[in-house]
Design an enzyme around this catalytic site. Sequence first.
Site, PDB file in Angstrom:
ATOM      1  N   HIS A  43       0.829  -1.215   0.000  1.00  0.00           N
ATOM      2  CA  HIS A  43       0.000   0.000   0.000  1.00  0.00           C
ATOM      3  C   HIS A  43       0.858   1.259   0.000  1.00  0.00           C
ATOM      4  O   HIS A  43       0.573   2.215  -0.717  1.00  0.00           O
ATOM      5  CB  HIS A  43      -0.981  -0.016   1.184  1.00  0.00           C
ATOM      6  CG  HIS A  43      -2.181  -0.865   0.911  1.00  0.00           C
ATOM      7  ND1 HIS A  43      -2.137  -2.238   0.925  1.00  0.00           N
ATOM      8  CD2 HIS A  43      -3.451  -0.539   0.564  1.00  0.00           C
ATOM      9  CE1 HIS A  43      -3.333  -2.716   0.622  1.00  0.00           C
ATOM     10  NE2 HIS A  43      -4.150  -1.713   0.391  1.00  0.00           N
ATOM     11  N   LYS A 111     -10.017  -7.101   7.765  1.00  0.00           N
ATOM     12  CA  LYS A 111     -10.799  -7.253   8.998  1.00  0.00           C
ATOM     13  C   LYS A 111     -10.725  -5.992   9.846  1.00  0.00           C
ATOM     14  O   LYS A 111      -9.793  -5.191   9.710  1.00  0.00           O
ATOM     15  CB  LYS A 111     -10.334  -8.469   9.806  1.00  0.00           C
ATOM     16  CG  LYS A 111      -9.023  -8.267  10.529  1.00  0.00           C
ATOM     17  CD  LYS A 111      -8.844  -9.317  11.621  1.00  0.00           C
ATOM     18  CE  LYS A 111      -7.436  -9.277  12.169  1.00  0.00           C
ATOM     19  NZ  LYS A 111      -7.367  -9.195  13.621  1.00  0.00           N
TER      20      LYS A 111
END
Lengths: 204, 297
Positions: A43, A111
């Site tokens: 990322h 999550k």
Amino acid sequence: MRSDGNTMIKLSAPFTEEKIRGLKVGDMVEITGIVFTGRDAVHKWLHEGNMPPMSLKDSIIYHCGPVVMQKKEKGRAKWVVTAAGPTTSSREEPYQAGIIEKHGVRAVIGKGGMGEKTRLACEKFGCVYMHAVGGAAQVLAESIKEVQGVFGLEKFGSPEAIWELRVEDFPVVVTIDAHGNSLHKDIEAQSSKNLSDIFGALKK
Amino acid sequence: MKAALQKKLLDSFIEIIRKTSAELPKDVIDAVQAGRKQEADASRGKYAMDIICKNIDLAKVKSAPLCQDTGSILFFVHYPHKHDYDVLQKLFKKAVMAATKKGYLRQNSVDSLTGVNNGTNVGPGSPTLHLEPWKKDSYDIRLILKGGGCENVGAQYSLPDSRIGAGRDLTGVKKCILDCVQQAQGKGCGPGVLGVIVGGDRATGYLATKEQFLRKMEDKNPNPDLAKLEKECVEEANKLGIGPMGFGGKTTLMGVKIGALNRLPASFFVSVSYMCWAYRRQGAVVSGAGEIKKWLY
């Protein structure tokens, strides 16, 4: 595509904007197709403007650092995923919205949920956040049928590399949809109200 | 200590690690299944609990890590006082390295200053060994593997706490516990179990919260006030509606275990550790000859 109650939805490639916009918060979804793993290093690297060798247009990114073993099969080396649960997504919050916009990512799996920036990007660019069950490393690994490729193995290390995984019936729940809804926001607001009620009753 | 005994102990320690990583204890499985029953059919909460139950079975059959985050490695050990402390320390570290090589543990320990993961799981603070000698000639070895997601949502309160209106009494303690659950939402991979300590200093409090996780789910607190508080906290936390994985539902907590330590007059800490549903805890009696005689959970 749409469900009103809590029906199971099968989502198969290609992951078009139309299909993704048809999903709503609370939908239980089973994904079949390709997902790309990507976590902290990837990322940051994408955020810095680097381009991966594969197109991420209409793709699914999975916040996961899988355990991948190399096995020999008929004399050929083959990658096998042995554990593959989601990692906490909030660490990618600073980068995710920009990556959704620039690369046309259609879904993010992880999550713990994500924040406002990601929620707004999902709404604007037609993307969803899907929550896998944390800790369910074996069930999720079973849904991964094949490793189709890997990028950045040396650069990022195995858990941080981009693994191209072919999944079948990979189970998730939509918790941020492309219409501005977030289950995380709703549950937090409701539980906060419930907590106030409980605290109020304690005073008496 | 003779080489043959060291080898036997090493093998037993490795087996305890393997079992802890792959198999939840029966009391935890029972609690997870009870939670699953509480969730409405075809709900998101039930869906999460179905996957959790399937995962528990699958990990055991495959003898593979239940969760890929094999967690902090916390050993609580009583050993025969005639056995050598230094040798035992080395053997536990060796067992952790071997278990990591075998894939029972993920390469999971990072140098906090350099960011380097040497792949062994051994370094300052890892594994955490609590070794206490006793007069018996057998070992009591208990192991907890606690993942990072749930460790991140633990909290320590200093009472009085004006933000949540908690005073220095058991009602204040209850408020801390419920606030911690609210802050955690689904991030601790619930339904969870809390280890709570009232009192102590900041370090002894948190350490003792981990020891609360050695208790069985169904045990009863010998202190009637704490037993009552444990029960009430579970009931009230389950009214919050956070549910499995924060998806909404009835099962937010499976249990709360509370202990107390003396405190200074100036301090009143409430320390809360959150354990995820992947509550990996095993223990064994190991004979003085190094063999596993009995599993404890």
